[in-house]
Design a protein around this motif. Structure first.
Motif, mmCIF file in Angstrom:
data_model
loop_
_atom_site.group_PDB
_atom_site.id
_atom_site.type_symbol
_atom_site.label_atom_id
_atom_site.label_comp_id
_atom_site.label_asym_id
_atom_site.label_seq_id
_atom_site.Cartn_x
_atom_site.Cartn_y
_atom_site.Cartn_z
ATOM 1 N N LYS A 93 0.844 -1.197 0.000
ATOM 2 C CA LYS A 93 0.000 0.000 0.000
ATOM 3 C C LYS A 93 0.877 1.244 0.000
ATOM 4 C CE LYS A 93 -3.842 2.255 2.320
ATOM 5 N NZ LYS A 93 -4.737 2.275 3.479
ATOM 6 N N PRO A 123 1.414 5.203 -0.433
ATOM 7 C CA PRO A 123 0.823 6.530 -0.557
ATOM 8 C C PRO A 123 1.443 7.243 -1.742
ATOM 9 C CG PRO A 123 2.443 6.503 1.197
ATOM 10 C CD PRO A 123 2.306 5.088 0.722
ATOM 11 N N ASN A 144 -4.355 7.697 -0.133
ATOM 12 C CA ASN A 144 -4.140 6.274 0.107
ATOM 13 C C ASN A 144 -3.056 6.072 1.168
ATOM 14 O OD1 ASN A 144 -4.673 3.527 -0.286
ATOM 15 N ND2 ASN A 144 -3.019 3.312 -1.763
ATOM 16 N N THR A 145 -3.209 6.759 2.292
ATOM 17 C CA THR A 145 -2.190 6.749 3.338
ATOM 18 C C THR A 145 -2.595 5.848 4.504
ATOM 19 O OG1 THR A 145 -3.169 8.751 4.285
ATOM 20 C CG2 THR A 145 -1.341 9.049 2.761
ATOM 21 N N GLU A 171 -14.659 -0.100 2.625
ATOM 22 C CA GLU A 171 -13.361 0.423 2.218
ATOM 23 C C GLU A 171 -13.208 1.866 2.702
ATOM 24 O OE1 GLU A 171 -12.584 0.056 -1.896
ATOM 25 O OE2 GLU A 171 -12.774 -2.132 -1.927
ATOM 26 N N PHE A 188 -11.193 5.633 2.551
ATOM 27 C CA PHE A 188 -10.415 6.563 1.735
ATOM 28 C C PHE A 188 -9.684 7.491 2.693
ATOM 29 C CE2 PHE A 188 -10.212 10.511 -0.973
ATOM 30 C CZ PHE A 188 -9.195 10.034 -1.790
ATOM 31 N N THR A 189 -8.384 7.598 2.550
ATOM 32 C CA THR A 189 -7.576 8.403 3.468
ATOM 33 C C THR A 189 -6.659 9.325 2.692
ATOM 34 O OG1 THR A 189 -5.793 6.761 3.569
ATOM 35 C CG2 THR A 189 -7.568 6.537 5.177
ATOM 36 N N TRP A 190 -6.356 10.461 3.307
ATOM 37 C CA TRP A 190 -5.327 11.324 2.737
ATOM 38 C C TRP A 190 -4.632 12.113 3.840
ATOM 39 C CZ3 TRP A 190 -10.529 12.351 2.158
ATOM 40 C CH2 TRP A 190 -10.997 13.597 2.565
ATOM 41 N N SER A 209 -15.092 5.156 1.422
ATOM 42 C CA SER A 209 -14.995 5.356 -0.020
ATOM 43 C C SER A 209 -16.390 5.443 -0.632
ATOM 44 C CB SER A 209 -14.241 4.194 -0.670
ATOM 45 O OG SER A 209 -12.917 4.141 -0.207
#
Length: 250
Positions: free
Chosen positions: A87, A89, A196-197, A215, A217-219, A239
């Protein structure tokens, strides 16, 4: 004194952090090299006089940080600095012009908690801090129809915020970089956003009331003064298809 057992001066540091610091120091000293297999959980459990669960917590977070790789049936191995797991970022924007504080629109958040915590390896790496450093943590949420739909985890090194008394009202209506610009001596000069962090172990996402297997969603929003990281915000939400990540108005 057995290797890996700390003295009384730092006995307040959680055991799992002591294990992480031990491994990171071995890497720094060149004792653990990329590709090397580190001691097993059972060995660490005996060495530090802790449960296997504590060791597992320490190793799991280092794996999330891309420091080690766990291979079922074989063990845990040191990763090369340029290999950070599956994964990755990636940068959404490397340069964003920051508007003056007075020109920024108010963005309502609900303040959930704030206070000093000890940062884990992932957060220390993001903020360029020594392992075990303390930071000021601010948790906020954005609500829709009275329910949280987005969580913001904000972190500021104590060297940046010093003895500042935080303004709760301001924290609920402006972005972190705006707050830093208004209240601190060090003024932000740029932002970097990565999507995607990773989620760190201090983040409690239960207020989002997510469905099972939903799911995320990250930032990450990094706040810089030149090359120094002044603060970071990690935003987490579920998400959603066809939902814009960011809207720019001209």
């Amino acid at each position: 004194m057995r290797e890996g057992i700390v003295d009384d001066n730092i006995s307040y540091i959680p055991k799992y952090v002591q294990i992480q610091n031990y491994i990171l120091q071995k890497i720094k000293d060149g004792i653990f090299l990329p590709g090397d297999r580190i001691p097993s959980e059972a060995e660490f459990s005996k060495q530090f006089d802790v449960s296997r669960i504590t060791v597992n917590t320490a190793i799991k977070e280092l794996a999330s940080a891309g420091v080690v790789e766990r291979i079922q049936g074989k063990g845990t191995f040191i990763l090369s600095p340029d290999k950070n797991g599956d994964k990755q970022p990636f940068a959404f924007a490397s340069e964003i012009k920051i508007e003056p504080f007075e020109q920024s629109a108010h963005r309502p958040h609900k303040l959930l908690e704030h206070g000093i915590i000890q940062a884990g390896p992932v957060l220390c790496a993001k903020l360029n801090l020594d392992q075990g450093a303390y930071v000021y943590k601010i948790v906020r949420c954005v609500c829709q129809d009275g329910l949280p739909i987005e969580l913001d985890y904000n972190y500021i090194p104590l060297s940046v915020c010093s003895n500042h008394t935080f303004d709760s009202e301001a924290l609920e209506r402006i972005f972190l970089h705006e707050y830093v610009r208004k209240y601190f001596n060090k003024k932000p000069t740029r932002l970097k956003i990565f999507i995607n962090t990773q989620i760190t172990r201090d983040m409690d996402i239960s207020p989002l009331k997510l469905e099972k297997n939903a799911e995320l969603f990250t930032w990450d929003n990094f706040v810089y003064k030149d090359t120094e990281v002044l603060a970071i915000t990690t935003t987490v939400c579920a998400s959603q298809l066809n939902k814009p990540f960011i809207t720019l108005e001209f």
